[in-house]
Design a protein around this motif. Sequence first.
Motif, PDB file in Angstrom:
ATOM      1  N   SER A 567       4.757  40.120  28.583  1.00 42.96           N
ATOM      2  CA  SER A 567       5.095  41.355  29.241  1.00 42.96           C
ATOM      3  C   SER A 567       6.235  40.917  30.125  1.00 42.96           C
ATOM      4  O   SER A 567       5.870  39.952  31.046  1.00 42.96           O
ATOM      5  N   ARG A 586      10.645  42.075  19.447  1.00 41.83           N
ATOM      6  CA  ARG A 586       9.691  43.100  18.961  1.00 41.83           C
ATOM      7  C   ARG A 586       8.476  43.139  19.339  1.00 41.83           C
ATOM      8  O   ARG A 586       7.809  42.075  19.087  1.00 41.83           O
ATOM      9  N   ASN A 588       6.138  43.712  21.650  1.00 37.54           N
ATOM     10  CA  ASN A 588       5.742  43.277  22.936  1.00 37.54           C
ATOM     11  C   ASN A 588       5.438  44.027  23.924  1.00 37.54           C
ATOM     12  O   ASN A 588       5.499  45.455  23.679  1.00 37.54           O
ATOM     13  N   LYS A 589       5.612  43.621  25.236  1.00 39.71           N
ATOM     14  CA  LYS A 589       5.634  44.556  26.433  1.00 39.71           C
ATOM     15  C   LYS A 589       6.542  44.297  27.348  1.00 39.71           C
ATOM     16  O   LYS A 589       6.457  44.290  28.446  1.00 39.71           O
ATOM     17  N   PHE A 590       7.862  44.185  26.816  1.00 40.43           N
ATOM     18  CA  PHE A 590       9.171  44.010  27.549  1.00 40.43           C
ATOM     19  C   PHE A 590       9.502  45.659  27.954  1.00 40.43           C
ATOM     20  O   PHE A 590       9.164  46.600  27.210  1.00 40.43           O
ATOM     21  N   HIS A 591      10.076  45.456  29.126  1.00 42.05           N
ATOM     22  CA  HIS A 591      10.150  46.747  29.720  1.00 42.05           C
ATOM     23  C   HIS A 591      11.712  46.747  30.473  1.00 42.05           C
ATOM     24  O   HIS A 591      12.359  45.807  31.083  1.00 42.05           O
ATOM     25  N   ASN A 614       9.049  48.149  22.189  1.00 40.57           N
ATOM     26  CA  ASN A 614       8.817  48.000  23.375  1.00 40.57           C
ATOM     27  C   ASN A 614       8.764  49.213  24.523  1.00 40.57           C
ATOM     28  O   ASN A 614       8.651  50.357  24.026  1.00 40.57           O
ATOM     29  N   ASN A 683      11.395  52.824  21.322  1.00 37.07           N
ATOM     30  CA  ASN A 683      11.522  52.423  22.754  1.00 37.07           C
ATOM     31  C   ASN A 683      11.853  53.846  23.475  1.00 37.07           C
ATOM     32  O   ASN A 683      11.711  54.816  22.945  1.00 37.07           O
TER      33      ASN A 683
END
Length: 867
Positions: A567, A586, A588-591, A614, A683
Motif C-alpha cells: 500500500s 500490478r 497491489n494497493k497503490f493509489h 490498483n 484503475n
Amino acid sequence: MRIFTKLSAPLCLLFVFLCLKIAFSSSIHASSFPTTHLCSHEEALALLQFKTSFSINYTVYIPGLCDSKANYSKIESWKEGIDCCSWDGVSCDNVTGHVIALNLSCSSLYGTFPSNSTLFFLRNLQSLNLALNDFRFSKIPSEISQFTRLKHLDVYFSQFSGQVPGEIAHLPKLVSLNLSYNSLILETTTLRYLVHNLSEVRELVLSGVNLTSVNPRFFMNLSSSLTTLNLWESELRGNFPNSIFRFPNLKNFYLGGNRNLTIDLSSSNSSSPLQHLYLYDMDCGRRLPESIGNLKSLQYLRLGCNLEGSIPASIGNFTQLTSLDLTNNQFSGPIPASIGNLRQLTSLDLYSNHLSGQIPSSLANLTQLAFLDLSNNQFSGPIPASIVNLSYLDLSSNHFSDLVEADMFSVLQNLETIFLSDNNLSLRMNVNANFTLPMLTDVSFSSCNLSEFPNFIRHSNGLQSLVLSKNSIRGNIPEWICEKDDLEILDLSHNNLIGKIPNCLKFLSVLNLQANYFDGNIPFGFPEGCGLQNLNLHGNQIDGLLPRSLVHCRMLEVLDVGNNNISDTFPQWLESLLELQVLVLRSNKFHGSVQSTKESSSFPKLRVLDLSSNYFVGALPIRYIENFNGMKDPHKDGGSPKYMMVSTGANSYQYSLVVTWKGAERELQKILTVFSSIHLSNNKFEGEIPDVMGKLSSLKGLNLSHNNLIGHIPPSLRNLTNLEWLDLSSNELAGKIPDELVSLTQLSVLNLSNNHLVGRIPQGNQFNTFGNDSYEGNPGLCGIPLSKSCDGNGTQPSSFQEKDELWRFGWRVVVLGYGCGVVFGLLMGYLVFRTGKPKWFVSLFDGRRSQSGTKMRKARRIVQRRS
C-alpha cells in the motif's frame, strides 16, 4: 731466399693464428660489452608529437580484451630525455637503433587519427599495433603506404571508419593484416589489388568489415602461403568456393555470421592441414556429409548452420580434436558411438538440437573432457557416468527421468558449474552424505522435485549463482545462504518458502523470490552503490511500503512486486534509475495520481510498465509517456534476438517476467530486449487517451481497459505498427473507430467492448478477423461482424437515435400509463360493478383502442423501414 721460403710457411701459420686470436678476442669482447644504439632524436620527437595528438580516456579500456592495466596507458612512459627504445610499446633494432615495432594496443587513446601524423616518419617500422583504442571513426590515412617495410598491421576494434584505402596494397612485405571490427568497407577493386600485391600475406583478418560488394571468389587468388583467413560477420553474399579447403597451408578458417553466404562441405580434402574451422549462422548445406571426416588435422570445429539429419560417424576421425561445438543445429537421432575416439577432446557442446536416445557409454572414454553441454535436446535414460575431470556440466531441458542420488556427483571435485534443470528428474539428498564440491560456482536445479536445500552446496564458498526454482522446498531461507559473500544470483521462485525476506539478500545482483509465501515488508536499507539489477517478488504476501532506499540501486533493470499487498503511492522517486526497463506494480494497493515531477529523462529506458489492478486516479501519465524512449524504436537491437540477462563468469542468467499476454496471464521465461507493453487497466484513470501514445512504435501490447477514459480513440495509434493486442474496453470512449487502425497488421487481439462507439466498423487486414465480442456493448456500431447493417453513408446514428427515442418513450408511456391506469382502472371497475357497462364507456373504450392501434402500427412500420 731459400731460408725465407723455408720460414715463410711457419710465419704464415703464426700470422693466421694471431689474426684468429685477435678476431676471437674481439668477438668475445663485443658479445660481453655490446654497443648500445640510442633511439634517434628525430624518431623520438616524432613519437612525442604523435602522443600529443590524443587524449587518454580510460573508459576506452575493454575488460576481457585488454590484458594491460585498466588505468594505465603505454604512452604515459614516453618522456623526453629518456631513450625511446625503453618506452612501453616501442621496440628498436639492436644494431641501428631505429624504431621497428610499435605496440599501442589497449592504450586508451582517444581522438581522431590525423592524416599528417608524425608516426609516418618512422620509415623503418615493421610492426604497427593500434588495436583496442578509440580513433573516433577516423579514416585510415592513405599515407599508410609510406611504411614500405611493414610486415604486421593490426587496427582491431579501434573505431576506424570509411573505405579501406587502396594504398594498403602498396605494402608488399605485409605478412599479417587485421582490420576487424571497425566500421570499414572493403570494395572489390581494393580487394583485387590486395590479393594481387600482397604475395607474402599469411594472416588476413577482415571480420566485421563490410564486404557486401565483394565476390567471394576473389579470395581464391590469395597467396598459397595463407595460414589464417577470418571473414566472420563480413556480410559476404553468394557462394564461397570450396576450393578453399585445398589451400596447402591454411590452418585457420573463420566464415561464420554471413547469413547470405553458402559453402559446400562435401569436398573436404583429406590432405588439408586445417586445424580450426568456424562456420556459424550461414548456409552449409542441409546435412553434414561423411566426408567432413577427411579433415583429420582439425583441433577446433564449430558448425552452427541449421544442419539436419544425424551426426556422421566419421567425426570419430578427428583424433586431434580438442573442441567440438555443434550448437544451434537441427541434428536428430543419437550421438554416434564413434565420439569415444576423440580422446583429446576437452570441450563438447551439443546445445539446442533434436538429439535423442541415451548418452553413449563411449563418452566415458573422454577422460580429458572438462566442458560438457547437452542441454536443450531430447536425451532420455540415465544420466551418464561421471567424468572425473569435468568442470562444466549442463544436462538441462532434456527428458532424463530417473531418480538421481546427489552422491553420484561427489567424484567431480573439479566441478564449477552444474545445470540439471527442466527434466523429469528427482534429485534426492542423502542426509548422511558428507561430501562437498569446493570449486562449485554455479548451480541450477530448477524443476528437480527438491523438497529441501541441497546440503552439499552448503560449504561451496565460491558460489556465485544458485537457481532452485520450481521445486517444493518448504520453510525459511537457511542462514547459511547469507554466508555466501560471492553470491550474485539467487532464484528461489515457485517454491513453498515462508517467513520474512532476510536483510542480507540486498547485496545480490539478482533476487527472484516470485510465487512463494513471504510476508512482511521488503527489507529496508539498500546501501549506496547497491549492485541489484533484478528484483522479482511477484506473487507473495508482502505488505507495507516500497523501500525508498531502492534509489541507491542505480543498476536496477527489473523491478517486479506485482500481486502482493503493498500500500503506497506511485514511486516517483524511481525516475532517477536510468537503467530501469521493467516496472511491474500490478495487483497491489497503490493509489493516488501517476504524474512526473520532472520535465525530461523520466524512465528513458522503460519498456514494460504494468500498473493494472490498483487504485490510481487522475489523467494518464502523459509526461512519462513522452519520455518512454525505450518504447520508441522497434529496430534498435536488429539482427538475431537478444534477451535480458546478467552474466556471472562464463555463465548467464536470463530474466523472466509475468505479463498479461493477449488477455491471459503468462510467464515469459525469456524477455526479448525489444519487447515492450503498457498495462494500466482496472484503475480509475480519467480524461482522454493522449496522441503521444502513438509515438511508442515498439509497443507489443496496450491495455487501458476498465477505467473512466473519455473522448475519441486517437488516430495516432496507427503508428503502433508492432502492436499485437489492444484493449480499450469498459471505458467511456465515444465517436468512431478510426479507419487508420486498419494499418495495424500485427494486431491479433482487439477489445473495444462496453464503450459508446458509433458508426461503421473499419474493414480490411486484421479487422476482418475480429468477432462480435470485440465490439459488444457499443449499440451505436454497425457493419461486419455485427448483424446491424449501416446506411448509405456508412453510419447508423439517425436510425439508432430514433429507435432509442422510441424505446425510451415507450417505456415512459408504459410507466406513466401503469401508474395512471391503476387509478383509472379502479374507478372504471367500480362504476361497471355498480352500474353495468354503460354505452358511453363502450364507445369511448373502443374508439381509443382503435386510434391507439393505428398509431402503434404506423410507428412500427416507420421503425422497420428505417432499420
